[in-house]
Design an enzyme around this catalytic site. Structure first.
Site, mmCIF file in Angstrom:
data_model
loop_
_atom_site.group_PDB
_atom_site.id
_atom_site.type_symbol
_atom_site.label_atom_id
_atom_site.label_comp_id
_atom_site.label_asym_id
_atom_site.label_seq_id
_atom_site.Cartn_x
_atom_site.Cartn_y
_atom_site.Cartn_z
ATOM 1 C CD GLN A 78 15.487 17.647 -29.877
ATOM 2 O OE1 GLN A 78 14.989 18.055 -30.814
ATOM 3 N NE2 GLN A 78 16.450 18.444 -29.287
ATOM 4 C CG PHE A 79 16.749 11.728 -24.806
ATOM 5 C CD1 PHE A 79 17.280 12.067 -23.622
ATOM 6 C CD2 PHE A 79 17.784 11.815 -26.017
ATOM 7 C CE1 PHE A 79 18.741 12.198 -23.384
ATOM 8 C CE2 PHE A 79 19.275 11.909 -25.530
ATOM 9 C CZ PHE A 79 19.463 12.146 -24.548
ATOM 10 C CB THR A 80 17.575 17.030 -25.377
ATOM 11 O OG1 THR A 80 17.092 17.391 -26.667
ATOM 12 C CG2 THR A 80 18.670 16.019 -25.326
#
Length: 145
Positions: A78-80
């Site tokens: 989850q790059f966010t």
């Protein structure tokens, strides 16, 4: 690296309506590699997650780890988690690792965690995923190294 760890009774991840990973009682771990991260950070974070004492013991106190309980783990990229929200209303993600490095470290994190003992399933890096979970507690812990 950053991780958002959630104690769950169950969690699952789907891509295009197809189940690709799931766990029963254990952890849902959302993982993000940051610029400058290395395999050493992935290994240290995996060890921390495996030993994190957030499961109840016989007295009802959070005193047991994933390794102690024999629970499973669902690891989802989850790059966010790299979101920078300090200015404006639109998050920036420039501190996230380049996708090639991010995927390598995500896979290394999951493999390191699995080598420590728990059954580990994963999402699909870069995919549009649907994650469902039943948070137990709720217990949600932010980790960063």
């Amino acid at each position: 690296m950053r991780a958002l760890v959630q104690r769950v009774t169950q969690a699952r991840v789907e891509v295009e309506g197809m189940l690709i990973g799931q766990t029963g009682p254990g952890l849902l771990i959302l993982v993000c590699a940051m610029q400058g991260d290395t395999e050493a950070e992935a290994e240290a974070l995996a060890a921390k997650v495996a030993k994190l004492r957030i499961f109840k013991d016989e007295a009802g106190k959070m005193n047991r780890s994933l390794l102690d309980t024999g629970g499973g783990a669902l690891v989802v990229s989850q790059f966010t988690l790299a979101a920078d929200t300090r200015s404006g209303n639109r998050p920036g993600f420039s501190t996230a690792a380049h996708p090639a490095l991010g995927e390598t470290l995500y896979q290394h994190f999951a493999a390191t965690l699995a080598a420590l003992g728990p059954k580990v399933e994963t999402g699909r890096f870069g995919a549009d995923m649907a994650v469902t979970l039943t948070n137990d507690g709720p217990v949600t812990i932010w980790l960063e190294n």
